[in-house]
Design an enzyme around this catalytic site. Structure first.
Site, PDB file in Angstrom:
ATOM      1  N   GLU A 166     -10.345 -10.689  -6.413  1.00 53.23           N
ATOM      2  CA  GLU A 166      -9.338  -9.620  -6.404  1.00 53.23           C
ATOM      3  C   GLU A 166      -8.247  -9.886  -7.441  1.00 53.23           C
ATOM      4  O   GLU A 166      -7.771  -8.949  -8.093  1.00 53.23           O
ATOM      5  CB  GLU A 166      -8.735  -9.486  -5.001  1.00 53.23           C
ATOM      6  CG  GLU A 166      -9.752  -8.981  -3.985  1.00 53.23           C
ATOM      7  CD  GLU A 166      -9.260  -9.070  -2.545  1.00 53.23           C
ATOM      8  OE1 GLU A 166     -10.064  -8.760  -1.637  1.00 53.23           O
ATOM      9  OE2 GLU A 166      -8.092  -9.452  -2.309  1.00 53.23           O
ATOM     10  N   PHE A 202     -15.104   5.313   6.717  1.00 52.46           N
ATOM     11  CA  PHE A 202     -13.742   5.485   6.209  1.00 52.46           C
ATOM     12  C   PHE A 202     -13.610   5.183   4.721  1.00 52.46           C
ATOM     13  O   PHE A 202     -12.502   5.249   4.171  1.00 52.46           O
ATOM     14  CB  PHE A 202     -12.754   4.630   7.017  1.00 52.46           C
ATOM     15  CG  PHE A 202     -13.014   3.143   6.981  1.00 52.46           C
ATOM     16  CD1 PHE A 202     -12.559   2.357   5.928  1.00 52.46           C
ATOM     17  CD2 PHE A 202     -13.717   2.522   8.016  1.00 52.46           C
ATOM     18  CE1 PHE A 202     -12.793   0.990   5.888  1.00 52.46           C
ATOM     19  CE2 PHE A 202     -13.951   1.151   7.986  1.00 52.46           C
ATOM     20  CZ  PHE A 202     -13.491   0.385   6.917  1.00 52.46           C
ATOM     21  N   ARG A 233      -2.397 -13.643   5.909  1.00 53.80           N
ATOM     22  CA  ARG A 233      -3.105 -12.841   6.920  1.00 53.80           C
ATOM     23  C   ARG A 233      -2.326 -12.863   8.249  1.00 53.80           C
ATOM     24  O   ARG A 233      -2.230 -11.841   8.935  1.00 53.80           O
ATOM     25  CB  ARG A 233      -4.534 -13.360   7.138  1.00 53.80           C
ATOM     26  CG  ARG A 233      -5.449 -13.278   5.917  1.00 53.80           C
ATOM     27  CD  ARG A 233      -5.960 -11.899   5.605  1.00 53.80           C
ATOM     28  NE  ARG A 233      -6.792 -11.318   6.640  1.00 53.80           N
ATOM     29  CZ  ARG A 233      -7.466 -10.174   6.490  1.00 53.80           C
ATOM     30  NH1 ARG A 233      -7.408  -9.492   5.345  1.00 53.80           N
ATOM     31  NH2 ARG A 233      -8.191  -9.692   7.466  1.00 53.80           N
ATOM     32  N   ARG A 248       2.474  -5.590   9.736  1.00 51.13           N
ATOM     33  CA  ARG A 248       1.788  -4.357  10.125  1.00 51.13           C
ATOM     34  C   ARG A 248       2.337  -3.781  11.419  1.00 51.13           C
ATOM     35  O   ARG A 248       2.423  -2.554  11.577  1.00 51.13           O
ATOM     36  CB  ARG A 248       0.277  -4.603  10.204  1.00 51.13           C
ATOM     37  CG  ARG A 248      -0.360  -4.618   8.807  1.00 51.13           C
ATOM     38  CD  ARG A 248      -1.744  -5.158   8.817  1.00 51.13           C
ATOM     39  NE  ARG A 248      -2.484  -4.840   7.596  1.00 51.13           N
ATOM     40  CZ  ARG A 248      -3.673  -5.331   7.300  1.00 51.13           C
ATOM     41  NH1 ARG A 248      -4.265  -6.178   8.154  1.00 51.13           N
ATOM     42  NH2 ARG A 248      -4.286  -5.000   6.185  1.00 51.13           N
ATOM     43  N   TYR A 303     -12.494  -2.429  -2.940  1.00 49.55           N
ATOM     44  CA  TYR A 303     -12.982  -2.226  -1.568  1.00 49.55           C
ATOM     45  C   TYR A 303     -14.509  -2.148  -1.501  1.00 49.55           C
ATOM     46  O   TYR A 303     -15.055  -1.554  -0.560  1.00 49.55           O
ATOM     47  CB  TYR A 303     -12.352  -0.968  -0.973  1.00 49.55           C
ATOM     48  CG  TYR A 303     -10.921  -1.183  -0.503  1.00 49.55           C
ATOM     49  CD1 TYR A 303     -10.599  -2.224   0.383  1.00 49.55           C
ATOM     50  CD2 TYR A 303      -9.883  -0.355  -0.914  1.00 49.55           C
ATOM     51  CE1 TYR A 303      -9.298  -2.428   0.830  1.00 49.55           C
ATOM     52  CE2 TYR A 303      -8.577  -0.554  -0.472  1.00 49.55           C
ATOM     53  CZ  TYR A 303      -8.297  -1.596   0.402  1.00 49.55           C
ATOM     54  OH  TYR A 303      -7.008  -1.790   0.848  1.00 49.55           O
ATOM     55  N   HIS A 359      -2.164  -5.185   1.989  1.00 51.90           N
ATOM     56  CA  HIS A 359      -3.472  -5.828   1.859  1.00 51.90           C
ATOM     57  C   HIS A 359      -3.259  -7.300   1.551  1.00 51.90           C
ATOM     58  O   HIS A 359      -2.361  -7.657   0.804  1.00 51.90           O
ATOM     59  CB  HIS A 359      -4.278  -5.213   0.707  1.00 51.90           C
ATOM     60  CG  HIS A 359      -5.474  -6.035   0.306  1.00 51.90           C
ATOM     61  ND1 HIS A 359      -6.695  -5.931   0.944  1.00 51.90           N
ATOM     62  CD2 HIS A 359      -5.620  -7.026  -0.630  1.00 51.90           C
ATOM     63  CE1 HIS A 359      -7.545  -6.810   0.392  1.00 51.90           C
ATOM     64  NE2 HIS A 359      -6.916  -7.484  -0.554  1.00 51.90           N
ATOM     65  N   LYS A 370       0.809  -1.214   0.000  1.00 56.09           N
ATOM     66  CA  LYS A 370       0.000   0.000   0.000  1.00 56.09           C
ATOM     67  C   LYS A 370       0.854   1.281   0.000  1.00 56.09           C
ATOM     68  O   LYS A 370       2.053   1.233   0.289  1.00 56.09           O
ATOM     69  CB  LYS A 370      -0.919  -0.032   1.224  1.00 56.09           C
ATOM     70  CG  LYS A 370      -2.023  -1.099   1.151  1.00 56.09           C
ATOM     71  CD  LYS A 370      -2.781  -1.098   2.470  1.00 56.09           C
ATOM     72  CE  LYS A 370      -4.131  -1.738   2.363  1.00 56.09           C
ATOM     73  NZ  LYS A 370      -4.850  -1.608   3.659  1.00 56.09           N
ATOM     74  N   THR A 374      -5.442  -5.636  11.465  1.00 56.13           N
ATOM     75  CA  THR A 374      -5.662  -4.437  10.653  1.00 56.13           C
ATOM     76  C   THR A 374      -5.014  -3.194  11.277  1.00 56.13           C
ATOM     77  O   THR A 374      -4.376  -2.411  10.580  1.00 56.13           O
ATOM     78  CB  THR A 374      -7.179  -4.188  10.491  1.00 56.13           C
ATOM     79  OG1 THR A 374      -7.790  -5.377   9.985  1.00 56.13           O
ATOM     80  CG2 THR A 374      -7.462  -3.031   9.554  1.00 56.13           C
ATOM     81  N   ASN A 426      -1.691   0.941   6.772  1.00 53.48           N
ATOM     82  CA  ASN A 426      -1.206  -0.291   7.409  1.00 53.48           C
ATOM     83  C   ASN A 426      -0.397  -1.188   6.473  1.00 53.48           C
ATOM     84  O   ASN A 426      -0.343  -2.397   6.647  1.00 53.48           O
ATOM     85  CB  ASN A 426      -2.375  -1.041   8.061  1.00 53.48           C
ATOM     86  CG  ASN A 426      -3.459  -1.402   7.064  1.00 53.48           C
ATOM     87  OD1 ASN A 426      -3.308  -1.158   5.874  1.00 53.48           O
ATOM     88  ND2 ASN A 426      -4.523  -2.015   7.548  1.00 53.48           N
TER      89      ASN A 426
HETATM   90  P1  IDP Z   1      -8.017  -5.839   6.470  1.00 54.68           P
HETATM   91  O1  IDP Z   1      -7.173  -5.052   5.481  1.00 54.68           O
HETATM   92  O2  IDP Z   1      -7.205  -6.251   7.678  1.00 54.68           O
HETATM   93  O3  IDP Z   1      -8.759  -6.982   5.833  1.00 54.68           O
HETATM   94  P2  IDP Z   1     -10.550  -4.417   6.516  1.00 54.68           P
HETATM   95  O4  IDP Z   1     -11.445  -4.328   7.700  1.00 54.68           O
HETATM   96  O5  IDP Z   1     -10.986  -5.287   5.377  1.00 54.68           O
HETATM   97  O6  IDP Z   1      -9.100  -4.825   7.057  1.00 54.68           O
HETATM   98  O7  IDP Z   1     -10.344  -2.941   5.988  1.00 54.68           O
HETATM   99  C1  IDP Z   1      -9.753  -2.690   4.726  1.00 54.68           C
HETATM  100  C2  IDP Z   1      -8.785  -1.549   4.877  1.00 54.68           C
HETATM  101  O8  IDP Z   1      -9.499  -0.370   5.214  1.00 54.68           O
HETATM  102  C3  IDP Z   1      -7.772  -1.696   6.019  1.00 54.68           C
HETATM  103  O9  IDP Z   1      -6.662  -2.497   5.681  1.00 54.68           O
HETATM  104  C4  IDP Z   1      -7.401  -0.258   6.282  1.00 54.68           C
HETATM  105  O10 IDP Z   1      -6.473   0.246   5.317  1.00 54.68           O
HETATM  106  C5  IDP Z   1      -8.743   0.438   6.099  1.00 54.68           C
HETATM  107  N1  IDP Z   1      -9.504   0.563   7.361  1.00 54.68           N
HETATM  108  C6  IDP Z   1     -10.130  -0.429   8.049  1.00 54.68           C
HETATM  109  N2  IDP Z   1     -10.739   0.038   9.153  1.00 54.68           N
HETATM  110  C7  IDP Z   1     -10.506   1.372   9.164  1.00 54.68           C
HETATM  111  C8  IDP Z   1     -10.873   2.425  10.065  1.00 54.68           C
HETATM  112  O11 IDP Z   1     -11.553   2.226  11.083  1.00 54.68           O
HETATM  113  N3  IDP Z   1     -10.424   3.686   9.745  1.00 54.68           N
HETATM  114  C9  IDP Z   1      -9.668   3.943   8.618  1.00 54.68           C
HETATM  115  N4  IDP Z   1      -9.304   2.982   7.750  1.00 54.68           N
HETATM  116  C10 IDP Z   1      -9.699   1.712   8.031  1.00 54.68           C
HETATM  117 MG    MG Z   2     -10.311  -6.992   4.427  1.00 57.43          MG
END
Ligand code: IDP
Ligand code: MG
Length: 140
Positions: A126, A57, A85, A102, A49, A115, A9, A91, A112
């Site tokens: 994807e 967000f 993962r 991360r 997404y 992905h 990212k 996350t 973070n």
């Molecule tokens: P993941 O990447 O660990 O699967 P997801 O919940 O699918 O997490 O969220 C996708 C992406 O959205 C995250 O990796 C992060 O970049 C962003 N994200 C998730 N939750 C938040 C939040 O509460 N605030 C801002 N960005 C967020």
């Molecule tokens: Mg996710």
């Protein structure tokens, strides 16, 4: 054998740590079957997404993921989805286990570093968003 889609990212691209992150996956035995540097546009970001559409967000996430080029990788290996993962960590980098990507490279819950697909269905979806079939090369 399983395949999963990884994105390096923008926060990681800006800080020049993409190589270090890719190494973490390779050290786990995962093989690269597809790899490209690309600039995601709004349409691709929204499709990638889509499950987060409507969340507070979402727009910020789309703006972030399109803010610099990213590296997209398809990795292959035994239990690749779960292994990736676990190697990534939670996350929120502040909550991610020590030694995860991360925890070591992420800045905050949005920035973070990486992905990774969360299920075989999403890995397949994807992968199709980022790669044509003839851009994937396995078996070496
Ligand atoms: P993941 O990447 O660990 O699967 P997801 O919940 O699918 O997490 O969220 C996708 C992406 O959205 C995250 O990796 C992060 O970049 C962003 N994200 C998730 N939750 C938040 C939040 O509460 N605030 C801002 N960005 C967020
Ligand atoms: Mg996710």
């Amino acid at each position: 054998m399983e395949r999963s889609l990884v994105l390096i990212k923008p926060d990681a691209m800006k800080r020049n740590v993409s190589g270090a992150i890719i190494s973490r996956f390779q050290q786990r035995g995962l093989k690269i079957v597809g790899l490209k540097l690309l600039q995601m546009d709004n349409a691709l970001a929204k499709r990638h997404y889509a499950v987060h559409e409507g969340k507070p967000f979402f727009q910020s996430l789309v703006d972030y993921i399109t803010s610099t080029p990213v590296i997209a990788i398809v990795f292959e290996g035994e239990n690749a989805i779960d292994l990736i993962r676990k190697t990534m960590g939670a996350t929120d980098p502040a909550k991610a286990d020590k030694g995860t990507i991360r925890a070591d490279f992420g800045l905050d819950i949005q920035n973070n570093a990486v992905h990774g697909s969360d299920s075989p269905e999403n890995a397949a979806k994807e992968t199709t968003l980022f790669f044509r079939a003839d851009e994937l090369h396995a078996g070496y």
